[in-house]
Design a protein around this motif. Sequence first.
Motif, PDB file in Angstrom:
ATOM      1  N   LYS A 295       0.801  -1.223   0.000  1.00 47.04           N
ATOM      2  CA  LYS A 295       0.000   0.000   0.000  1.00 47.04           C
ATOM      3  C   LYS A 295       0.830   1.266   0.000  1.00 47.04           C
ATOM      4  CE  LYS A 295      -3.997  -2.005   2.237  1.00 47.04           C
ATOM      5  NZ  LYS A 295      -4.726  -2.122   3.504  1.00 47.04           N
ATOM      6  N   TYR A 300       0.271   2.462  -5.977  1.00 45.92           N
ATOM      7  CA  TYR A 300      -0.876   2.343  -5.063  1.00 45.92           C
ATOM      8  C   TYR A 300      -1.209   3.717  -4.485  1.00 45.92           C
ATOM      9  CZ  TYR A 300      -4.154   0.280  -1.767  1.00 45.92           C
ATOM     10  OH  TYR A 300      -5.306  -0.050  -1.085  1.00 45.92           O
ATOM     11  N   GLU A 305      -4.970   5.251  -3.847  1.00 52.43           N
ATOM     12  CA  GLU A 305      -5.289   6.212  -2.774  1.00 52.43           C
ATOM     13  C   GLU A 305      -5.901   7.492  -3.329  1.00 52.43           C
ATOM     14  OE1 GLU A 305      -5.462   5.691   0.272  1.00 52.43           O
ATOM     15  OE2 GLU A 305      -4.125   4.047   0.797  1.00 52.43           O
ATOM     16  N   GLN A 307      -7.915   7.528  -5.752  1.00 53.12           N
ATOM     17  CA  GLN A 307      -9.197   7.107  -6.317  1.00 53.12           C
ATOM     18  C   GLN A 307      -9.265   7.189  -7.836  1.00 53.12           C
ATOM     19  OE1 GLN A 307     -12.665   7.938  -3.671  1.00 53.12           O
ATOM     20  NE2 GLN A 307     -11.305   9.480  -2.832  1.00 53.12           N
TER      21      GLN A 307
ATOM     22  N   ASP B  88       0.317   1.556   7.469  1.00 55.19           N
ATOM     23  CA  ASP B  88       0.764   0.986   6.191  1.00 55.19           C
ATOM     24  C   ASP B  88       2.291   1.038   6.089  1.00 55.19           C
ATOM     25  OD1 ASP B  88      -1.806   0.480   5.459  1.00 55.19           O
ATOM     26  OD2 ASP B  88      -2.024   2.211   4.137  1.00 55.19           O
ATOM     27  N   ASP B  92       4.530  -2.213   5.766  1.00 54.57           N
ATOM     28  CA  ASP B  92       5.178  -2.320   4.458  1.00 54.57           C
ATOM     29  C   ASP B  92       6.698  -2.244   4.592  1.00 54.57           C
ATOM     30  OD1 ASP B  92       3.309  -2.787   2.531  1.00 54.57           O
ATOM     31  OD2 ASP B  92       3.629  -0.907   1.444  1.00 54.57           O
ATOM     32  N   LYS B 141     -13.442   6.371   1.023  1.00 57.58           N
ATOM     33  CA  LYS B 141     -12.642   5.829  -0.084  1.00 57.58           C
ATOM     34  C   LYS B 141     -12.767   4.308  -0.164  1.00 57.58           C
ATOM     35  CE  LYS B 141      -8.364   7.468  -0.239  1.00 57.58           C
ATOM     36  NZ  LYS B 141      -7.131   8.070   0.355  1.00 57.58           N
ATOM     37  N   ARG B 145     -14.283   1.967  -3.205  1.00 56.47           N
ATOM     38  CA  ARG B 145     -13.563   0.836  -3.832  1.00 56.47           C
ATOM     39  C   ARG B 145     -14.404  -0.438  -3.748  1.00 56.47           C
ATOM     40  NH1 ARG B 145      -8.867   2.992  -1.480  1.00 56.47           N
ATOM     41  NH2 ARG B 145      -8.826   1.506   0.240  1.00 56.47           N
TER      42      ARG B 145
END
Lengths: 438, 462
Positions: A295, A300, A305, A307, B88, B92, B141, B145
Amino acid sequence: MKWKVLAASIMLGAASLAQAAVSADARSFTLPNGMKFIVLESRAIPNANMYTFWKVGSRNEQPGTTGLSHFFEHMMFNGSKKYGPKMFDSTLEAKGGSNNAYTSNDVTVYQDWFPAASLETVFALESDRIGHLSIDPKLVESERGVVLSERSTGLENSNIRLLSQEVSGVAFQAHPYSWPVIGHESDIKAWTQDDLVSFFKTYYAPNNAVAVIVGDVKFDEVKRLATRYFAAIPKRALPPKVRTVEPPQTGERRLFVTKASATSPNLMVAYKTPQANHPDYYALEVLQSILAEGKTSRLYQALVEQQLATSVGASGSDGFDPGLFAVYAVAADQVTPARLEQALLAEVARVSKDGVTEEELQKVKNQKLVNLYRQLETINGKAQNIGWYETFFGDYRKLDEVPANFKKLTRADIQAVAAKYLVKSQRTVGVLAAKEPE
Amino acid sequence: MKMIVSAGLLAVAAHAGAAEFRLPAFETTKLPNGLTVYLMERHEAPIIAVRTVVKAGSVNDGSQPGLATLTADATLLGSTQHSKADIDKAFDFRGAMLAASGSAEQLTLDADFAREDAAELMPLLAEMVVSPSFDAAELAKLQKRRLIGLSQAKEAPRNVVKAYYNSMLFGSSPYAIPERGTIASMTALRQQDVQGFHQRYYRPDNAAIVVVGDFKTADMKARIASLYANWRATGPAPKTQDNGKVNADKARVWLVNKPDAIETTFMIGGPGIARNDPDYVPLQVLNTVMGGRFTSWLNDELRVNSGLTYGARSEFATLSQTGVFGISSFTALPNTKPALELALKTYNRLWDKGIHAATLESAKAYVKGQYPPRFETSSQLASLLGDMFVSNVGREQIDNFMRDVDALTPARAKALAERHFPRKNLQMVLIGKADAIRPIAAAYGEVTELDINADGFGPVAK
């Protein structure tokens, strides 16, 4: 956060693990007929596997016989001298085993998974079909139907697969990487008995294979059984080399695929990149991850992110010949292919222009190493990696160099490969959507 | 690939040959706040897998399909202490895996990472479960999705055939609720719905933390106790509810029209069994014969003998209170009728001819032999322990698996086939080009037509 300290600990861990799992324990031998075996004893579970890598894939085909290497992968289960039609599967399953196989542009790989006590059965089955395959015309006909179904269900259910197939067809104009591994429909329907017989004789020679056995087995026993079951299969001339070299690409190429049921556009941008054993391989692997793994990856962040996309991905070039480095994205609602492409290309260009950060580079190095942990946690991951390095890098021991190969990369290395390969003249841009833009 | 058949539901088995295969030792404890903790040490690789599992799922959605799984996904959007970006980045950067998922009856948060990173990452996992932020902008968001994902899923019949099948079989009961929701239901969800769901179900007395991997049990136990000590349940505990049974009072066909389909995707069957059914283990063996391996009757007939498809299989999909049985395959449009006929004819062999002793022995060897690799990694073991918690399965089912498989005789197999495989009033979902297959569908029961582009997985209310 203590990034650097943690990174160091990760790296040491992975390096020691890889060495412990492979170089210290794996041993190999080659029979007089040229068939090589690599054995890794691993006692975590009472099972074992056998992965046989054959150096034959769709790159070894010609127009008219496309898909033949994949079709052969199917035919290898349809009967041999001692074990008739259906007996490979029924014999193996009755001994607690299962199997599968896959074909790529470059290789065909057969996988057997079984309780370690069934090793001899597996060797008996594998050696019989390698040495004495019978190609029954009736079974060829029914297997054609299976492969046509495999082809159609892939196209029915996967937009990316359809798009990727079309992109390869445009990116390569001469080299066999241009056609799909499964082959063209007309060719699948047209193979002759002679095509099959000749293909088997050409490519299924013991000296064109390497077998990897990992699990609760003993090296000496594997060697004894391998000699007993495989040594009598005669060595043959190695297959002809692939002569065609893809001519240099001289400008951007574009294509459009219409699929009525696509609810949003799919975009793929594929760049020409070198073969797996090229010195730039590891830098390109890192670049791929920086762009699309996790992410916090560039694509990404910039596409999902923001959209503009619902998903992003990337795939690398890892064959015998120069291939494609592809990035792809599925558009979010109301996002046009052109807007998505612009945003994607801007991110790709940013790497070439501004490079990557030290933290980003370290992140990907960490990811690569923990991924290696995960792969080497299973007997399957071990067998696949050993076979892959042996086949594409010429020596399974190169697996041990993986941590060091990633560790030595610098920011400049990543920026350099981005600037060298991810350029307009070397790219093919494909879009799949319900309707072609007017 | 040679095939697509896999015995994915074989959650338990044992290896062929004489050696026992037992679940590795693990410790179960309960914290004072009611949180169940499973700890299993393994030192083969320097990795730790953590699975948080909550006993809730789409069956708790009520009139808001998709709420439970959205809540699970939304735990990844940050905590009150750390933003989504912080989390994240933390995962990550270390090459750690972090994922949330949800199904009918369980919601999970999974991670695995290098041993050295436990001290940094485990507090973040606790925060995500105990004090998620459900940040409004991030949630919007995610919701968007998910909405697009619902449309995209219908591009591939194989993605949605099970959702239609469950909707058909369970009607208006909670087990019929589509796990990912519908476009209408997902659109209507608000931040307070997610917060409310979290408050009702994410509570220590309704959850378990499973940790498997390279650690010392005493240290890990102390760490978990400290990280989750302040997690408190508020309000009454969720009540057990009736999630419904399969309605198969007559043979029915749902014909889902996908006008550009080049093949017909189908599923046929009826009621199955619960995950903790006493016959669960022997039924895995019987299903292996029917459609659980490459040489299964279904794959042999539909693929190997006739070349009608690339793969055919069957499975008992288990739930905590009941389950469904389904045969599934796909075929080129012109082959629809022969493939359906052959599938049903093959299925009826179970009663017409029964299972030969040699076939049964082979299936027994197969399920035993394929078992150990299913529990080879820490993540796989964490997942198993989580499932055992949710479905009330004891370790004896795993440890006795080989014995229970070996005890299966042809006579018992026959009795089990009579008892558990649905024979009458078969239910069928067909996804394909309706204009071409309508007459074929009518031969198998009362037909209801649906349009794949319509929202949801059931008939549109008139």
